[in-house]
Design an enzyme around this catalytic site. Sequence first.
Site, PDB file in Angstrom:
ATOM      1  N   GLU A  89       0.815  -1.213   0.000  1.00 25.36           N
ATOM      2  CA  GLU A  89       0.000   0.000   0.000  1.00 25.36           C
ATOM      3  C   GLU A  89       0.850   1.265   0.000  1.00 25.36           C
ATOM      4  O   GLU A  89       0.356   2.360   0.266  1.00 25.36           O
ATOM      5  CB  GLU A  89      -0.947  -0.003   1.209  1.00 25.36           C
ATOM      6  CG  GLU A  89      -1.908  -1.176   1.164  1.00 25.36           C
ATOM      7  CD  GLU A  89      -3.029  -1.079   2.179  1.00 25.36           C
ATOM      8  OE1 GLU A  89      -3.036  -0.115   2.976  1.00 25.36           O
ATOM      9  OE2 GLU A  89      -3.896  -1.965   2.178  1.00 25.36           O
ATOM     10  N   LYS A 149     -15.584  -2.128   3.189  1.00 24.76           N
ATOM     11  CA  LYS A 149     -14.912  -2.529   1.950  1.00 24.76           C
ATOM     12  C   LYS A 149     -15.966  -3.160   1.057  1.00 24.76           C
ATOM     13  O   LYS A 149     -16.521  -4.216   1.387  1.00 24.76           O
ATOM     14  CB  LYS A 149     -13.829  -3.557   2.258  1.00 24.76           C
ATOM     15  CG  LYS A 149     -12.607  -3.010   3.022  1.00 24.76           C
ATOM     16  CD  LYS A 149     -11.775  -4.173   3.541  1.00 24.76           C
ATOM     17  CE  LYS A 149     -10.367  -3.774   3.938  1.00 24.76           C
ATOM     18  NZ  LYS A 149      -9.684  -4.882   4.681  1.00 24.76           N
TER      19      LYS A 149
HETATM   20  P1  PGA Z   1      -6.339  -6.191   2.794  1.00 29.62           P
HETATM   21  O1  PGA Z   1      -5.779  -5.115   3.803  1.00 29.62           O
HETATM   22  O2  PGA Z   1      -6.960  -5.472   1.656  1.00 29.62           O
HETATM   23  O3  PGA Z   1      -5.126  -6.988   2.423  1.00 29.62           O
HETATM   24  O4  PGA Z   1      -7.350  -7.004   3.555  1.00 29.62           O
HETATM   25  C1  PGA Z   1      -6.458  -3.958   4.168  1.00 29.62           C
HETATM   26  C2  PGA Z   1      -6.854  -3.974   5.614  1.00 29.62           C
HETATM   27  O5  PGA Z   1      -6.620  -4.981   6.330  1.00 29.62           O
HETATM   28  O6  PGA Z   1      -7.434  -3.024   6.110  1.00 29.62           O
HETATM   29 ZN    ZN Z   2      -7.639  -4.134   8.208  1.00 27.93          ZN
END
Ligand code: PGA
Ligand code: ZN
Length: 455
Positions: free
Chosen positions: A230, A363
């Site tokens: 990220e 998400k």
């Molecule tokens: P991930 O990480 O997209 O790999 O799940 C993001 C998070 O854990 O917030």
């Molecule tokens: Zn997370």
Amino acid sequence: MSRIERVHAREVLDSRGKPTVEVEVTCTGARPGRAIVPSGASTGKFEAVELRDGDDARLDGTGVLQAVANVRGEIASAIIGMDANDQQSIDHRLCELDGTDNKSRLGANATLGVSLATAYAAAESKGVQLVEHLGEIWQECRESNPNLADPLAGRGHGALGNGPLLPLPMVNMISGGRHAGDNIEFQDFLVLPVGAKSYRQALDWIVTIYRRLGELLCERGYEGVLVGDEGGFGPKLRSNEEAVELVIAAIEAAGLEPGTDAMIGLDVASTEFYADGTYQLAENGGQRLSSDGMIDLLADWVDRYPIISIEDGLAEDDWDGWKRLTERLGDRVQLIGDDLFVTNSVRLQRGIDTGTANSVLVKLNQIGTLWETLETIRLAIENGYLPVVSARSGETEDATIADLVVATGAGQIKVGSIVRSERLAKYNQLLRLEEHLNGANYIGRDVFRPLKADG
Ligand code: PGA
Ligand code: ZN
């Protein structure tokens, strides 16, 4: 009526070079709407299912051609002729067609691609920007539940969920865990520019802090540090705590005051190092902590550092521990459930009913449609939980979540760091939206008003 005329999909690549689904939906007489689905690495086991081909002969089984075929075939047949403005009916149709609890038949990557591309297609058809169209859908979602007439009534907030708002960004500075080759266990050490006056100023501060952090890492002998998935720095530090100290030092080196201008957030992502009922850290020669041991560690950090937000401080199955963590820190710190809630309103309702956590990570691909995501945001806000709209570690140029967080007034966004274009796609879209909606407020530290200690 914006009649859906064509539904198309193709396999494209995400920021880790992994295949993902892109969908185009076209309404009669309009240009196509297009969306690309993201993908996680530290995924929770209760997330909706991302369909992968599993055929080792091609791309080690990571292809998404079956999901693409599902969009082009079954899903296209089901939604062609429907009204793209009616997001609720489209998404309901997708859920019905899939027929499982977790989108495992058609794939959440197929359903989400269609769901988001439909929103873009409707915006194209009406000749408005996505943010405006999402604002209308959000309004419909609110009105479909009369309880939200007075959001957060009695909790002294009221700012969230009421129309366009520039979010407080939670920005990754140091990456660990699955996103940076397991250099340290905790996944994200984030800066929250709570004291900035505008989103643009917040971003200026973040860029300065990131640069100072890079210099500090060199000074401390961490030469040639690469970045994680990220974009956060991924140094092999001596301990998780050193990361907190470094980020605080970087805030100071940027001429800002930790705690006043900028605060610290953590994504512990503890499910990743939880095994046999213990939290397993390499620190101090290999610690095996119980839930209460982890809670003590986090509470000690909160006492000593300006930490305002902790995500997944405990694991996705550790409901008892989570409740004790909430009792201990919930009036001072935003406690975000990511793997715990997986953007699922049923799991979030369990959290609400049992007093577990006080915030939910949002998400889109954890649940698999736009409308269900809006319902989760609504459920959070009407129960005093703070929603944080989030990207995944595997991302693309798709910037839908920037429009989503502004349109819903959810208040916070978490996208990763301020390098790598799949991250900047979102931060830059927020800059455009700030300009476009001149007059929309930057929420800053006000977002934490429900936390008693923040006043
Ligand atoms: P991930 O990480 O997209 O790999 O799940 C993001 C998070 O854990 O917030
Ligand atoms: Zn997370």
